[in-house]
Design an enzyme around this catalytic site. Structure first.
Site, PDB file in Angstrom:
ATOM      1  CE1 TYR A 169      -3.583  -2.551   0.511  1.00  0.00           C
ATOM      2  CE2 TYR A 169      -4.662  -0.522   1.170  1.00  0.00           C
ATOM      3  CZ  TYR A 169      -4.737  -1.835   0.772  1.00  0.00           C
ATOM      4  OH  TYR A 169      -5.960  -2.431   0.638  1.00  0.00           O
ATOM      5  CG  ASP A 198      -2.544 -19.887  -1.857  1.00  0.00           C
ATOM      6  OD1 ASP A 198      -1.953 -19.931  -0.746  1.00  0.00           O
ATOM      7  OD2 ASP A 198      -2.168 -20.546  -2.845  1.00  0.00           O
ATOM      8  CG  ASP A 250      -8.141  -4.677   1.345  1.00  0.00           C
ATOM      9  OD1 ASP A 250      -9.064  -4.183   2.026  1.00  0.00           O
ATOM     10  OD2 ASP A 250      -8.082  -4.590   0.103  1.00  0.00           O
TER      11      ASP A 250
HETATM   12  C1  IPM Z   1     -10.478  -1.274   3.811  1.00  0.00           C
HETATM   13  C2  IPM Z   1     -10.727  -0.615   2.486  1.00  0.00           C
HETATM   14  C3  IPM Z   1      -9.567   0.322   2.189  1.00  0.00           C
HETATM   15  C4  IPM Z   1      -8.312  -0.506   2.061  1.00  0.00           C
HETATM   16  C5  IPM Z   1      -9.770   1.241   0.966  1.00  0.00           C
HETATM   17  C6  IPM Z   1     -11.024   2.062   1.061  1.00  0.00           C
HETATM   18  C7  IPM Z   1      -8.567   2.120   0.731  1.00  0.00           C
HETATM   19  O1  IPM Z   1     -10.910  -1.576   1.500  1.00  0.00           O
HETATM   20  O2  IPM Z   1     -10.369  -0.549   4.822  1.00  0.00           O
HETATM   21  O3  IPM Z   1     -10.410  -2.502   3.858  1.00  0.00           O
HETATM   22  O4  IPM Z   1      -8.008  -1.059   0.988  1.00  0.00           O
HETATM   23  O5  IPM Z   1      -7.617  -0.628   3.067  1.00  0.00           O
HETATM   24 MG    MG Z   2     -10.973  -3.584   2.223  1.00  0.00          MG
END
Ligand code: IPM
Ligand code: MG
Length: 370
Positions: A143, A227, A251
């Site tokens: 990220y 996975d 995520d």
């Molecule tokens: C989450 C969301 C966020 C992320 C987005 C909105 C940037 O999907 O909080 O899981 O990817 O972390």
């Molecule tokens: Mg998310």
């Protein structure tokens, strides 16, 4: 409790303002009935902030977030802003909050309320009694890793790069959160990566194991490829107690875990920073569901994930476990009585609007407190 605690509310986009409006009623209820009083500030974030101020979060809003005892956020993003460049997108507002507040530990509990066993897309036996927590690293990995970007090559092709990167200290601090949490629960941690194909996964696995062997011998630690973990979450989710994983896998896996509970509309989350000298942590609480543009403005979104996020706020930021439990109990009772928003509707239950769900929770809080 003192009223000088500061809460910053960031409703955001899509269904964010709707779930926040109803949750503010719960916050008011606690101010009146339980003396849990805050100074509540409100600011724009995401697309709403872009439309008004031209940026996904303003410096003023950042400053207020940095000064707040806790931040409660609705959701950000939507199709209207999808074509903006990356650094201007609504999501950048949320990512900047996480990064600048140092919120490295994202705690996403997936708990199946008994009343919702039939709302899950999985068989009742698979999810009944499910209670797991995903501990997701939140300010590292792909990220935020550099280099990143899209470039045009001499031959006219385009090339995109993102970087998955973790240091030992980043891995250690999130592993510690997972081990400490497991000590309060089932004493089991499953660490998830792709050590079969990624060096960052190899380092992750080694560091987590080292910490377990040195400091957490009472915790049963297992390792799993991401996975396989996705598969195990839908095959036999009750094998898990605490899952610790990186930003991107966390995520994905947390959406998957959320759905086990019947709906993304049920899942709260807490994002915590390191404890300072006084033991206080920066913290942001938000529902795991996104801005859900398809149902925004229709008055049908489930407000429970945001209310349960407020419960986490009471528990983690203020140490008010009883008050947190009161919200959770009220939600459980309302669900048991068959009150349902559309996302968790099951045959025989009563389908209600966002506001009516909040009415029901408030009435139940009144009843429980009487
Ligand atoms: C989450 C969301 C966020 C992320 C987005 C909105 C940037 O999907 O909080 O899981 O990817 O972390
Ligand atoms: Mg998310």
């Amino acid at each position: 409790m003192s009223a000088n605690k500061k809460l910053l509310v960031l409703p955001g986009d899509g269904v964010g303002p709707e779930v926040m409006r109803e949750t503010l009623r719960v916050i008011d209820w606690f101010a009146k009935h339980r003396a849990v009083a805050f100074e509540v500030g409100e600011r724009l974030v995401g697309g709403a902030s872009i439309d008004r101020h031209g940026v996904p979060i303003t410096e003023e809003a950042m400053e207020e977030a940095l000064g707040a005892d806790a931040v409660l956020l609705g959701a950000v993003g939507g199709p209207k802003w999808d074509n903006l460049p990356f650094d201007k997108k609504p999501e950048r507002g949320l990512l900047r909050l996480r990064k600048d507040l140092g919120l490295f530990a994202n705690i996403r509990p997936a708990h199946v309320f008994d009343a919702l066993v039939d709302a899950s897309t999985l068989k009742p036996d698979i999810v009944r009694g499910l209670d797991l927590v995903i501990v997701r690293e939140l300010i590292g990995g792909v990220y935020f890793g550099t280099p990143r970007g899209i470039e045009t090559l001499p031959d006219g092709q385009r090339r995109a790069v993102n970087t998955q990167v973790y240091t030992t200290s980043e891995i250690q601090r999130i592993a510690r959160v997972a081990f400490d949490l497991a000590r309060l629960r089932g004493r089991k941690v499953c660490s998830v990566e792709k050590a079969n194909v990624m060096e960052s996964g190899v380092l992750w696995r080694e560091e987590v194991q080292k910490m377990r062997d040195a400091e957490y011998k009472d915790i049963e630690l297992s390792h799993m490829y991401a996975d396989n973990c996705a598969m195990q979450l839908v095959r036999n989710p009750k094998q898990f107690d605490v899952i610790v994983t990186d930003n991107l896998f966390g995520d994905l896996l947390s959406d998957c875990a959320a759905m086990l509970t019947g709906s993304l509309g049920m899942l709260p989350s807490a994002s915590l920073g390191a404890a300072d000298a006084r033991g206080a942590r920066k913290a942001l609480y938000e529902p795991v569901h996104g801005s859900a543009p398809d149902i925004a403005g229709k008055g049908v979104v489930n407000p429970l994930a945001t209310m349960l996020s407020y419960a986490m706020l009471l528990r983690y930021s203020l140490g008010l476990a009883d008050d947190a439990a009161l919200i959770e109990k009220a939600a459980a009772n309302v669900l048991a009585a068959g009150t349902r928003t559309a996302d968790i509707m099951t045959p025989g239950a009563t389908k209600v609007s966002t506001t009516a769900m909040a009415d029901a929770v408030l009435a139940e809080l009144d009843r429980l407190a009487a």
